[in-house]
Scaffold this motif. Sequence first.
Motif: not given
Length: 325
Positions: A28-31, A62-64, A70-72
């Motif tokens: 998130e930060d890099d984007a 990448h974040r997605r 993580h959700q899985a």
Amino acid sequence: MIPGLASRRRFSDLTEQEILALAISSEEDDASIYRTYAQRLRADYPASAQVFDGMAAEEDEHRRRLIEVHQARFGDVIPLIRREHVAGFYARRPVWLMENLSLERMRAEAEAMEQDAAKFYTTAAQRSTDAAARALLGDLAAAEAGHEVRAGELVAEHLGEEEKGKEDRAAHRQFILTWVQPGLAGLMDGSVSTLAPIFATAFATQDTWTTFLVGAAASVGAGISMGFTEAAHDDGVLSGRGSPWKRGVASGVMTTLGGMGHALPYLIPEFWTATTIAMIVVFVELWAIAWIQNKFMETPFLRAALQVVLGGALVFAAGALIGAG
């Protein structure tokens, strides 16, 4: 926990969920950084802005993928953990907060960001015990390491030779306006304007220490005056000359150096030795000014040399005559 740094964790102490959360926040930060670069470049370098937009989109992807893993494994609630919460973790220098960051500096920072991210994902993959997470982290390590190639593809897509040439010329022009022009003005002022007081004092007193003190005072005073004048008279907004503080530093430092160059020889106690060396230094300074004018300002060398040497000779003669009288 580390004693004295209770708010920070060692990377080795993070759980797999926290490593994934750290990776998500880092992407998130890099984007966001890439989009900041793109926004700043859009007006003057639209093609390069598109390159950074493309890199930001890569980070979003990448974040997605990280969030899906993580959700899985751990559900929808992602722990709030960022780089600054981890001791020894690579930190992004806040250069994107700086105004008037050059295009080349942005490109260099982006390359360093990708290298840091690749190292992180390689280490994170080694820590993961879940096959899917380990595979993803390994893929991301390879992706970040290969972003130099991807950046090249984006450059080829959005930044053709003509566009790149235009942007490089614009960046070079900005470098001239922000650093070279005020620095050259300062060097000329420091080298030429201090000739009269230094050599007048030298020939009037034939005291090397007094001459050095007068030269140092004239050089430092002129440097401070030129630096503040350059910084105060133009904020760079309308003229496009860049940060006033950068221009002020360039002008002030070069003014001081220009004067100190022929003041320092008077630290030598023997008067004629010091004076001879000072004259040689003056000659070198004047020819250096002519060379800079020719290289960066595209002034014909002979014309630049004639202007600078003639002006310097007149000021030197004035100082010597006044001191001798």
